[in-house]
Design a protein around this motif. Structure first.
Motif: not given
Length: 338
Positions: A87-108
């Motif tokens: 989890m880290y900031l890139e161009r004022n956006k929070i990105v990272g492996a944990n973010i992608d994984l939780f987005n996948k969980i939330a989508l399901n």
């Protein structure tokens, strides 16, 4: 036979009521009235039909499984975006492996999520306990846990290693000497039950991995202790020359999700989705996009080959000595027998 109701007298009027089998459910409503015109009967049937349908929908909502009720929630998820690449900031956006994984969980689960950044996990945990946020992502599961929170199963686990400045591989050979050393380490690792501090090491405990990396450079410390994926990012970001990564592993860190103790239904739903991601292999695909691939260095192979040769030589020496000793015993027995 439900084709014609008996004629009933009520006041000055004789009422004939027709009841079809489709409207059999409304029979009690029709028989309890004094007089209705056909138009009013249809109006009442339609009204009752709407009331009955609304009642069924309400019942279905309350008997639906926890996962379905969780799908209607919008979650405020707290994050501490200072652990590259999780989890880290890139161009004022929070990105990272944990973010992608939780987005996948939330989508399901059909949930909409919004991420709320915090400077450290102490502030984020206080916000979760007070109800400002609904969940906290990226919690180290090895830390001492709060009695007011419940924790998910492991989303990501990583090995913890050490990194030193420049090309100084010889430093790792003297970790168990009496000379004092200094190291920066993230709080989540330092307070883990699996982490064993060395007696000759002075530790700078930091709130996040990126803060530990900053202290490591500013204070000119000997080591940085962090998740191996983070260390690989630092090494690769410097071109592979500014830092040297140890080939040894200290412990393992586990990341998960923290929730209020009252939200057990959502916890079960999240744990089920984590299991599904692991079984389907989706978790490996997501991690592969964020965590750099690490190839075994020539030095590791050389050390392994050297150790194997030494072990073979030692085993050969033991066999030779045993054979000679056995021959000597046989010779002594033969002499005494003669």
């Amino acid at each position: 036979n439900h084709t014609k109701a008996p004629i009933k007298k009520s006041g000055k009027f004789y009422i004939s009521v027709n009841i079809s089998e489709k409207r059999d459910i409304y029979r009690i409503v029709i028989y309890n009235v004094t007089i209705f015109y056909r138009k009013e009967v249809d109006k009442m049937c339609n009204k009752s039909r709407w009331i009955f349908a609304s009642f069924l929908i309400l019942c279905l909502f309350w008997v639906q499984p926890p996962t379905a009720r969780a799908a209607s929630q919008d979650l405020k998820v707290g994050v501490v975006p200072y652990t590259t690449p999780y989890m880290y900031l890139e161009r004022n956006k929070i990105v990272g492996a944990n973010i992608d994984l939780f987005n996948k969980i939330a989508l399901n689960l059909g949930m909409a999520t919004s991420y709320v950044p915090f400077d450290n996990y102490a502030e984020a945990t206080s916000a979760l306990e007070s109800g400002e946020i609904d969940a906290l992502l990226g919690v180290s599961l090895g830390e001492k846990k709060s009695s007011y929170l419940i924790y998910s199963s492991t989303i990501i686990q990583d090995s913890v290693s050490m990194m030193t400045r420049g090309s100084q591989p010889a430093k790792y050979q003297y970790l168990f000497s009496t000379d004092p050393y200094s190291a920066a380490v993230e709080k989540g690792i330092a307070l883990s039950s699996e982490f064993i501090p060395l007696p000759n090491m002075n530790y700078w405990m930091c709130a996040t991995t990126d803060e530990a990396f900053g202290q490591f450079n500013r204070q000119k410390l000997d080591y940085l202790i962090a998740p191996r994926a983070s260390l690989l990012r630092y090494v690769n970001g410097s071109g592979g020359k500014a830092y040297t990564l140890s080939n040894s592993y200290i412990t393992t860190i586990h990341y998960g999700v923290a929730l209020p103790s009252s939200n057990t239904s959502l916890l079960h739903s999240i744990n089920n989705e984590i299991m599904q991601l692991k079984v389907s292999g989706d978790i490996d695909q997501i991690l592969g996009r964020w965590i750099p691939k690490e190839s075994v260095s020539n030095r590791v192979f050389q050390n392994f080959l050297l150790g194997f040769l030494v072990l073979c030589i030692f085993a050969t020496g033991v066999i030779v000595i045993f054979a000679k000793f056995n021959a000597y015993l046989k010779e002594q027995v033969a002499c005494k027998t003669q």
